[in-house]
Write a protein that holds these residues in place. Structure first.
Motif, mmCIF file in Angstrom:
data_model
loop_
_atom_site.group_PDB
_atom_site.id
_atom_site.type_symbol
_atom_site.label_atom_id
_atom_site.label_comp_id
_atom_site.label_asym_id
_atom_site.label_seq_id
_atom_site.Cartn_x
_atom_site.Cartn_y
_atom_site.Cartn_z
ATOM 1 N N PRO A 73 -3.594 -5.870 4.315
ATOM 2 C CA PRO A 73 -3.033 -6.418 5.552
ATOM 3 C C PRO A 73 -2.249 -5.399 6.377
ATOM 4 C CG PRO A 73 -2.713 -7.952 3.752
ATOM 5 C CD PRO A 73 -3.249 -6.701 3.143
ATOM 6 N N LEU A 74 -1.816 -4.297 5.749
ATOM 7 C CA LEU A 74 -1.111 -3.241 6.475
ATOM 8 C C LEU A 74 -2.049 -2.101 6.853
ATOM 9 C CD1 LEU A 74 2.251 -3.108 4.479
ATOM 10 C CD2 LEU A 74 1.690 -4.420 6.525
ATOM 11 N N LYS A 75 -3.358 -2.369 6.803
ATOM 12 C CA LYS A 75 -4.411 -1.437 7.222
ATOM 13 C C LYS A 75 -4.495 -0.186 6.352
ATOM 14 C CE LYS A 75 -4.001 -2.885 12.074
ATOM 15 N NZ LYS A 75 -3.871 -2.450 13.466
ATOM 16 N N LYS A 76 -4.052 -0.281 5.117
ATOM 17 C CA LYS A 76 -4.242 0.820 4.181
ATOM 18 C C LYS A 76 -5.543 0.613 3.424
ATOM 19 C CE LYS A 76 0.696 1.667 3.475
ATOM 20 N NZ LYS A 76 1.788 1.751 2.472
ATOM 21 N N LEU A 77 -6.214 1.705 3.084
ATOM 22 C CA LEU A 77 -7.471 1.599 2.346
ATOM 23 C C LEU A 77 -7.211 1.059 0.944
ATOM 24 C CD1 LEU A 77 -9.195 4.922 3.403
ATOM 25 C CD2 LEU A 77 -10.094 2.628 3.816
ATOM 26 N N ARG A 78 -7.966 0.052 0.559
ATOM 27 C CA ARG A 78 -7.776 -0.526 -0.765
ATOM 28 C C ARG A 78 -8.147 0.463 -1.871
ATOM 29 N NH1 ARG A 78 -6.589 -5.918 -0.317
ATOM 30 N NH2 ARG A 78 -7.338 -6.964 1.570
#
Length: 633
Positions: A73-78
């Motif tokens: 949700p914070l646009k970091k790559l999983r």
């Protein structure tokens, strides 16, 4: 072999009713079509391995949107999250990527889009990951037609028309590009209008509906949506009775190998959920006979041990709440809705009596405001695997109203559950940073969570295309009233809201006292680096200890470890830069006094007198020492 249809999908294929592509593949084969499958292509040439299909390519990212799959949700790559076992290989906006790969190699091939990602991008939509409005996916992908929803009826009709060389107009449940708006279609605000006005975007949101013919002008063309076909109990029975092998090659999905789907659709219409635009806002239940027959057939499978992993649908206790008396839906607020759960209770009791069935679990969760007392007792006594999952999402009334989840009373339900006398427990799903949720609302939720056990998940709201909550996030308005809504936009506030929910667990505890030592200090800043990381877990294993004061070994002026980390315990290392070739290494204690021992390193970098195992060179003059098989730099 030349296939009639080739599917390109962004997830692992498994021949099971829980896999949407598997249902469609089996259904097409029943109608006489040969079907090929390319799963999770990694390179452009991967889409060419089966050659060109006789009829069309079917393209889908799978059951999950590729952007939701790839980003937090914070646009970091999983894939960068150390605490997440993530090994997916799906490109961003996979539907567009796969379609353009196909077009480059098979220019004349027809492309049919389907699945969640395509269905939720059929009109102009807000893209959270680019923070802007994007045009319909049909334009970017250059596909011929889009089949939204589950699409079993659509895909058969499309295959029949292409094989007979007919046009693809007027197929229920599909979207195409046209040059003009047909009569009788409800017109959505144009692309230029929603780009210029957020109020017009809200107007568009309120008109989105699977049960209407819709059109939207994009430049000089129109996206045309033909209303969804009506699915019936008989349709669902025929789909789920197809001869699936039920083999699941993916380890993390094997917990649902012996699951049974009882119904489709959801009458909840939660603002943040896209299910009403996928499966519809009505319930379509399978017949009791079909479900019991599937359970009987499951007994013949070699690995079946008598346990049903899950029996349910989007909300397990909505089975049997079918109704088609009115056109506009909104069944959950209707006083004619049968909320007794009688059909579901009857199904559960008959299923338990089947010889060879040990236990039937309900693991997908229930809608607690639709659970009757009789149903709750039945589930609590016989059907809970570990905990009974419910999703209150929030406790603040204003936020719940915006979520459209303000029905029912959570505290009353918890009391009713305890009155069943079961030793099982409830588990809860909550959401923060939803439009309308500020820090006061997050703190209110945190206090409520502190009183509950088994808070399964607290997730940060992710705006996904075409949902009401995403409309609120983009416009800052409630689409129903056009009144302003507070929206937490910054990553900092989203993290704070989630952090306050977890910090409430430590209130008035020894852990709270441990953390208070570092309040407003440099150590507090140091610890904040490790928030919600593996390092944070390591530090929390030893409450009461101030890890910042541990003495450390040094190489020159660089700290390289600590007394606890080095197995020899009593010796600290200090080392000067050394020239190449045979070198002398001097080991000193932590107080700077020479311990009078010198070690020589041979050409292979080994210490010759055995006091240390090994010393090697890194980046010219930087050294890495190994003491008793522990490396420290």
């Amino acid at each position: 072999m030349a296939y009639d249809i080739i599917f390109v999908t962004g997830e692992v294929y498994f021949d099971h009713p829980l896999c949407g592509i598997a249902i469609i593949k089996r259904l097409l084969e029943r109608h006489g079509y040969s079907v090929g499958l390319i799963e999770m292509p990694k390179r452009e040439l991967d889409v060419t391995v089966l050659g060109a299909p006789r009829l069309f390519f079917g393209v889908s990212s799978g059951s999950i949107d590729s952007m939701v799959r790839n980003y937090t949700p914070l646009k970091k790559l999983r894939r960068d999250d150390r605490n997440l076992d993530y090994n997916e290989s799906v490109p961003d906006r996979a539907v567009i990527v796969y379609s353009n790969w196909i077009k480059r190699h098979f220019k004349d091939a027809k492309i049919v889009l389907g699945g969640t990602e395509a269905s939720l991008r059929r009109f102009v939509h807000y893209d959270y990951w680019e923070n802007r409005l994007r045009k319909p996916v049909l334009l970017d992908s250059r596909a011929d037609i889009l089949a939204y929803g589950c699409a079993e009826k659509q895909i058969i009709e499309i295959a029949d028309r292409i094989s007979k060389k007919k046009n693809l107009l007027d197929i229920p449940g599909t979207c195409i590009i046209g040059k003009e708006a047909p009569e009788g279609f409800l017109r959505l605000p144009d692309y230029e209008e929603v780009m210029a006005s957020k109020e017009r975007f809200c107007d568009m949101q309120l008109k989105l509906d699977n049960n209407k013919d819709l059109c939207q002008k994009i430049d000089n063309r129109y996206v045309l949506q033909n209303k969804s076909p009506q699915y019936t109990t008989r349709d669902l029975d025929s789909y789920y009775e197809l001869p699936f092998s039920r083999n699941i090659p993916v380890k993390h999905l094997r917990g649902f190998e012996f699951s049974v789907v009882t119904h489709r659709g959801c009458i909840g219409e939660c603002s943040f959920c896209s299910l009403k635009l996928m499966q519809g806002n009505r319930i379509i239940s399978r017949s009791e006979q079909s479900i019991l027959k599937e359970i009987e057939n499951m007994k013949k499978l070699p690995y079946f041990k008598g346990n049903i992993d899950d029996l349910g649908g989007p909300s397990a206790n909505m089975y049997g709440m079918d109704c088609s008396r009115c056109e506009d839906g909104h069944c959950i607020d209707c006083n004619r809705l049968d909320q007794s759960n009688k059909k579901l209770i009857s199904l559960l009791r008959k299923a338990r009596k089947i010889k060879g069935i040990k236990k039937i679990n309900i693991r997908t969760g229930i809608r607690y405001d639709l659970a009757s007392d009789e149903y709750l007792k039945e589930v609590a006594r016989h059907h809970i695997y570990d905990t009974l999952k419910i999703a209150p999402e929030h406790v603040n009334k204003k936020v719940l109203r915006l979520m459209n989840k303000d029905n029912g009373d959570l505290n009353s339900f918890i009391k009713r559950f305890k009155m069943t006398g079961t030793d099982k427990e409830l588990s809860f799903y909550f959401m923060t940073a939803h439009p309308g949720s500020g820090m006061p609302e997050a703190e209110e939720l945190g206090k409520a969570i502190a009183k509950l056990k088994n808070t399964e998940t607290v997730q940060v709201f992710t705006p996904t295309p075409m949902t009401d909550s995403t409309c609120m996030y983009y416009t800052g308005l409630d689409p129903r009233t056009k009144k302003p809504v507070y929206v937490p936009y910054t990553y900092n506030e989203k993290k704070k809201q989630k952090r306050v929910l977890f910090s409430s667990k430590y209130k008035n505890t020894s852990e709270d006292k441990r953390l208070s030592k570092y309040k407003n200090t440099s150590e507090d800043k140091r610890l904040s680096k490790y928030k919600n990381t593996s390092e944070d877990k390591r530090l929390s294993e030893e409450p009461g200890k101030d890890h910042s004061k541990r003495p450390a070994a040094r190489i020159g002026s660089k700290r390289i470890g600590s007394k606890r980390d080095i197995s020899c315990q009593k010796r600290y290392m200090q080392q000067k830069r050394m020239a190449r070739g045979s070198q002398k290494v001097k080991i000193t204690n932590g107080r700077g006094r020479d311990n009078k021992e010198t070690y020589r390193k041979d050409k292979k970098g080994r210490i010759t007198n055995g006091k240390c195992d090994k010393i090697t060179r890194h980046n010219h003059n930087r050294q890495v020492l190994k003491f008793n098989n522990v490396y420290k730099q």
